[in-house]
Design a protein around this motif. Structure first.
Motif, PDB file in Angstrom:
ATOM      1  N   VAL A 151      15.260 -95.174  12.419  1.00 60.56           N
ATOM      2  CA  VAL A 151      15.937 -94.527  13.547  1.00 60.56           C
ATOM      3  C   VAL A 151      16.002 -95.480  14.740  1.00 60.56           C
ATOM      4  O   VAL A 151      17.010 -95.541  15.453  1.00 60.56           O
ATOM      5  CB  VAL A 151      15.223 -93.215  13.934  1.00 60.56           C
ATOM      6  CG1 VAL A 151      15.808 -92.642  15.224  1.00 60.56           C
ATOM      7  CG2 VAL A 151      15.344 -92.190  12.810  1.00 60.56           C
ATOM      8  N   GLY A 152      14.922 -96.255  14.956  1.00 62.18           N
ATOM      9  CA  GLY A 152      14.904 -97.215  16.057  1.00 62.18           C
ATOM     10  C   GLY A 152      15.985 -98.268  15.921  1.00 62.18           C
ATOM     11  O   GLY A 152      16.680 -98.597  16.887  1.00 62.18           O
ATOM     12  N   VAL A 153      16.144 -98.797  14.709  1.00 57.95           N
ATOM     13  CA  VAL A 153      17.203 -99.782  14.466  1.00 57.95           C
ATOM     14  C   VAL A 153      18.576 -99.125  14.623  1.00 57.95           C
ATOM     15  O   VAL A 153      19.490 -99.686  15.240  1.00 57.95           O
ATOM     16  CB  VAL A 153      17.056-100.404  13.062  1.00 57.95           C
ATOM     17  CG1 VAL A 153      18.266-101.276  12.731  1.00 57.95           C
ATOM     18  CG2 VAL A 153      15.777-101.234  12.975  1.00 57.95           C
ATOM     19  N   SER A 154      18.723 -97.911  14.080  1.00 55.18           N
ATOM     20  CA  SER A 154      20.005 -97.200  14.163  1.00 55.18           C
ATOM     21  C   SER A 154      20.410 -96.918  15.603  1.00 55.18           C
ATOM     22  O   SER A 154      21.602 -96.850  15.921  1.00 55.18           O
ATOM     23  CB  SER A 154      19.923 -95.876  13.388  1.00 55.18           C
ATOM     24  OG  SER A 154      19.624 -96.093  12.031  1.00 55.18           O
ATOM     25  N   SER A 155      19.410 -96.763  16.478  1.00 56.28           N
ATOM     26  CA  SER A 155      19.709 -96.440  17.880  1.00 56.28           C
ATOM     27  C   SER A 155      20.524 -97.537  18.552  1.00 56.28           C
ATOM     28  O   SER A 155      21.264 -97.276  19.504  1.00 56.28           O
ATOM     29  CB  SER A 155      18.412 -96.203  18.657  1.00 56.28           C
ATOM     30  OG  SER A 155      17.679 -97.408  18.815  1.00 56.28           O
ATOM     31  N   THR A 156      20.399 -98.768  18.065  1.00 56.28           N
ATOM     32  CA  THR A 156      21.114 -99.873  18.708  1.00 56.28           C
ATOM     33  C   THR A 156      22.596 -99.904  18.336  1.00 56.28           C
ATOM     34  O   THR A 156      23.371-100.629  18.959  1.00 56.28           O
ATOM     35  CB  THR A 156      20.475-101.228  18.345  1.00 56.28           C
ATOM     36  OG1 THR A 156      20.523-101.414  16.925  1.00 56.28           O
ATOM     37  CG2 THR A 156      19.021-101.273  18.796  1.00 56.28           C
ATOM     38  N   TYR A 179      14.642 -90.082  18.804  1.00 57.52           N
ATOM     39  CA  TYR A 179      13.812 -91.155  19.346  1.00 57.52           C
ATOM     40  C   TYR A 179      12.949 -90.663  20.504  1.00 57.52           C
ATOM     41  O   TYR A 179      11.737 -90.905  20.541  1.00 57.52           O
ATOM     42  CB  TYR A 179      14.735 -92.287  19.806  1.00 57.52           C
ATOM     43  CG  TYR A 179      14.070 -93.603  20.092  1.00 57.52           C
ATOM     44  CD1 TYR A 179      13.537 -93.876  21.331  1.00 57.52           C
ATOM     45  CD2 TYR A 179      14.003 -94.599  19.128  1.00 57.52           C
ATOM     46  CE1 TYR A 179      12.936 -95.092  21.608  1.00 57.52           C
ATOM     47  CE2 TYR A 179      13.415 -95.820  19.389  1.00 57.52           C
ATOM     48  CZ  TYR A 179      12.881 -96.061  20.634  1.00 57.52           C
ATOM     49  OH  TYR A 179      12.292 -97.264  20.899  1.00 57.52           O
ATOM     50  N   ALA A 180      13.567 -89.974  21.448  1.00 57.06           N
ATOM     51  CA  ALA A 180      12.854 -89.605  22.675  1.00 57.06           C
ATOM     52  C   ALA A 180      12.352 -88.170  22.695  1.00 57.06           C
ATOM     53  O   ALA A 180      11.372 -87.870  23.381  1.00 57.06           O
ATOM     54  CB  ALA A 180      13.773 -89.831  23.884  1.00 57.06           C
ATOM     55  N   GLY A 181      13.006 -87.279  21.947  1.00 54.08           N
ATOM     56  CA  GLY A 181      12.652 -85.869  22.038  1.00 54.08           C
ATOM     57  C   GLY A 181      11.790 -85.340  20.914  1.00 54.08           C
ATOM     58  O   GLY A 181      10.885 -84.530  21.139  1.00 54.08           O
ATOM     59  N   ILE A 182      12.047 -85.785  19.685  1.00 51.93           N
ATOM     60  CA  ILE A 182      11.377 -85.203  18.524  1.00 51.93           C
ATOM     61  C   ILE A 182      10.169 -86.015  18.056  1.00 51.93           C
ATOM     62  O   ILE A 182       9.132 -85.450  17.688  1.00 51.93           O
ATOM     63  CB  ILE A 182      12.378 -85.019  17.363  1.00 51.93           C
ATOM     64  CG1 ILE A 182      13.430 -83.985  17.761  1.00 51.93           C
ATOM     65  CG2 ILE A 182      11.666 -84.573  16.090  1.00 51.93           C
ATOM     66  CD1 ILE A 182      12.868 -82.613  18.113  1.00 51.93           C
ATOM     67  N   SER A 239       9.508 -99.239  19.053  1.00 51.38           N
ATOM     68  CA  SER A 239      10.069 -99.957  20.204  1.00 51.38           C
ATOM     69  C   SER A 239      10.443-101.374  19.802  1.00 51.38           C
ATOM     70  O   SER A 239      11.493-101.894  20.185  1.00 51.38           O
ATOM     71  CB  SER A 239       9.070 -99.988  21.358  1.00 51.38           C
ATOM     72  OG  SER A 239       8.814 -98.700  21.841  1.00 51.38           O
ATOM     73  N   PHE A 240       9.578-101.997  19.020  1.00 50.11           N
ATOM     74  CA  PHE A 240       9.840-103.359  18.568  1.00 50.11           C
ATOM     75  C   PHE A 240      11.048-103.385  17.639  1.00 50.11           C
ATOM     76  O   PHE A 240      11.860-104.306  17.682  1.00 50.11           O
ATOM     77  CB  PHE A 240       8.603-103.912  17.856  1.00 50.11           C
ATOM     78  CG  PHE A 240       8.411-105.384  18.053  1.00 50.11           C
ATOM     79  CD1 PHE A 240       8.334-105.923  19.327  1.00 50.11           C
ATOM     80  CD2 PHE A 240       8.300-106.241  16.969  1.00 50.11           C
ATOM     81  CE1 PHE A 240       8.150-107.281  19.524  1.00 50.11           C
ATOM     82  CE2 PHE A 240       8.116-107.600  17.148  1.00 50.11           C
ATOM     83  CZ  PHE A 240       8.040-108.122  18.426  1.00 50.11           C
ATOM     84  N   LEU A 265      19.304 -94.319   6.500  1.00 46.23           N
ATOM     85  CA  LEU A 265      18.965 -93.001   7.042  1.00 46.23           C
ATOM     86  C   LEU A 265      18.641 -91.999   5.934  1.00 46.23           C
ATOM     87  O   LEU A 265      17.830 -91.088   6.143  1.00 46.23           O
ATOM     88  CB  LEU A 265      20.105 -92.491   7.923  1.00 46.23           C
ATOM     89  CG  LEU A 265      20.217 -93.204   9.276  1.00 46.23           C
ATOM     90  CD1 LEU A 265      21.553 -92.911   9.941  1.00 46.23           C
ATOM     91  CD2 LEU A 265      19.070 -92.796  10.196  1.00 46.23           C
ATOM     92  N   VAL A 266      19.257 -92.154   4.772  1.00 48.56           N
ATOM     93  CA  VAL A 266      18.864 -91.328   3.619  1.00 48.56           C
ATOM     94  C   VAL A 266      17.408 -91.624   3.263  1.00 48.56           C
ATOM     95  O   VAL A 266      16.612 -90.712   2.988  1.00 48.56           O
ATOM     96  CB  VAL A 266      19.788 -91.586   2.411  1.00 48.56           C
ATOM     97  CG1 VAL A 266      19.233 -90.913   1.156  1.00 48.56           C
ATOM     98  CG2 VAL A 266      21.193 -91.081   2.699  1.00 48.56           C
ATOM     99  N   LEU A 267      17.047 -92.912   3.293  1.00 49.53           N
ATOM    100  CA  LEU A 267      15.656 -93.299   3.064  1.00 49.53           C
ATOM    101  C   LEU A 267      14.748 -92.702   4.139  1.00 49.53           C
ATOM    102  O   LEU A 267      13.640 -92.228   3.839  1.00 49.53           O
ATOM    103  CB  LEU A 267      15.529 -94.821   3.049  1.00 49.53           C
ATOM    104  CG  LEU A 267      14.103 -95.389   2.944  1.00 49.53           C
ATOM    105  CD1 LEU A 267      13.439 -94.935   1.641  1.00 49.53           C
ATOM    106  CD2 LEU A 267      14.123 -96.914   3.041  1.00 49.53           C
TER     107      LEU A 267
END
Length: 418
Positions: free
Chosen positions: A240-245, A332-335, A361-362, A392-394
């Motif tokens: 999810v962190g990578v996807s956020s970018t 990322y920030a809420g859940i 974060s990294f 994301l399926v993973l």
């Protein structure tokens, strides 16, 4: 303690909303307004200038474990107040910079300010102050970053255009010194007991399990970080962190489809609107059906977002895909903050969450680089979408395994650490 209902938990929520909104929305989510003016003014290459964000990420990553220990030992008003002043100092350093060195130093200061400024403190404070409506409250507070970014981006753009980029940074510093710092020092409290109050929704007639009050029951940090549960939820967080970018690449992707810059920019704005809606939506699901269900729904909707963006010939899909891309920030920030509490309990929540936050974060720092390399290898955006969908399926599978494996964790009770 006072058993009557108090409005102060909602004051705390507003306080956290302001700090989260200005720290993330004004600073982190508005960095793009400065890049071109600074690079042109100082004669720096854009790709080299953006390296200061790496210093920010490394500093935040390195300081996170120490921040988790500090927050147990010092008053949250001092910890958060000093961190917000450090944000102001970093902006001042940026405004005085004549080259890379100043931005690298300022980036490191920003990274050091993040853990005690909002990354660790905001989730801990909200968890302590709310028993009921916790998901909704987390959703409201985390949505502040999108709301403030929507306001601060055009505001900073106007200041930079009229007065120069240096004054844009000075404006940021003034906001931290004269708004967020006083709010943190005079209003913020870590525990309701600091004001002689009970958490919102506390019911003394129910036992601790029924009322889900902030407790000292859970697993130790040592047990948690070596567990299958932590490994699985961390993999979920990394993806999810990578996807956020990808949100930073959305405008470029849409323009590559032959759409106008105005249309592409409007899709980014729709993502910001989706950001706010998705945080409130997942928060409501968490309160009504459980944190695990909110996590699953968020990941599934994020998969749907990338699938819709893949079928770009249907314009309506671009609109809905861009809107649902806001789900990544909601997760990322809420859940994630309440997911870690749900999985491992409150016994050493701050320490466990700090380790989790370090990793995701990294991953978000390097996410843009990962997408950039995929784009360079294949020459178009389609493979990035396909890889994102598969990843994301993973993430959904690892999230399911994390909650299944939770049953093997043995919760014990010790003196509370936060």
């Amino acid at each position: 303690m006072k058993n009557k209902k108090s409005f102060y938990p909602w004051v705390i929520m507003v306080c956290c909303f302001i700090i989260q909104g200005l720290s993330v929305g004004l600073v982190i989510n508005s960095r793009g307004q400065f890049l071109v003016p600074v690079s042109e003014s100082l004669g720096l290459k854009l790709k080299d200038l953006t390296m200061y964000t790496l210093f920010m990420g490394v500093a935040s990553f390195a300081f996170m474990p120490f921040a988790a220990k500090l927050i147990r030992r010092i008053d949250v008003r001092i910890a958060t107040g000093c961190s917000l002043v450090l944000f102001a100092i970093s902006s001042i350093v940026f405004s005085l910079s004549k080259g890379f060195a100043g931005f690298f130093i300022g980036g490191a200061f920003s990274g050091l300010a993040m853990p005690l400024g909002y990354t660790l403190t905001i989730p801990l404070i909200l968890d302590n102050w709310f028993v009921e409506k916790k998901g909704l409250v987390f959703g409201i507070v985390s949505s502040a970053s999108g709301i403030f970014a929507a306001i601060s981006n055009p505001l900073l753009a106007g200041i930079i255009e009229k007065f120069g980029w240096q004054w844009g940074y000075r404006f940021q510093a003034a906001i931290f010194l004269f708004i967020t710092f006083p709010v943190a020092v005079f209003v913020l409290r870590m525990h309701p007991s600091d004001k002689g109050l009970e958490p919102y929704g506390y019911d003394p007639s129910k036992d601790a399990v029924d009322r889900e009050e902030p407790s000292n029951t859970g697993v130790s940090s040592k047990t948690a970080v070596t567990s299958l549960t932590f490994l699985m939820i961390t993999i979920t967080g990394i993806i999810v962190g990578v996807s956020s970018t990808f949100t930073q690449m959305l405008q470029g992707y849409i323009m590559s489809l032959g759409k106008s810059a105005v249309f592409a920019a409007s899709m980014v704005s729709i993502t910001m609107v989706g950001n706010v809606f998705c945080k409130l939506f997942l928060g409501a699901i968490s309160d009504k059906y459980g944190t695990d269900k909110a996590l699953y729904v968020g990941i599934v909707m994020l998969i749907v977002s990338f699938v819709m963006l893949y079928f770009e010939r249907i314009v309506l899909f671009i609109y809905f895909g861009s809107f649902l891309l806001g789900m990544v920030a909601a997760l990322y920030a809420g859940i994630f903050p309440i997911t870690i509490k749900d999985l491992f309990g409150g016994r050493e929540y701050s320490t466990i969450f700090s380790y989790f936050s370090m990793v995701i974060s990294f991953s978000s720092v390097f996410g843009l680089n990962i997408y950039g390399n995929i784009l360079d290898i294949f020459g178009n955006y389609i493979p990035t979408l396909i890889i994102s969908i598969a990843a994301l399926v993973l993430a959904l599978i690892t999230a399911l395994v994390a909650y299944r494996s939770k049953k093997k964790l043995v919760f014990t009770t010790e003196e509370p650490k936060v």
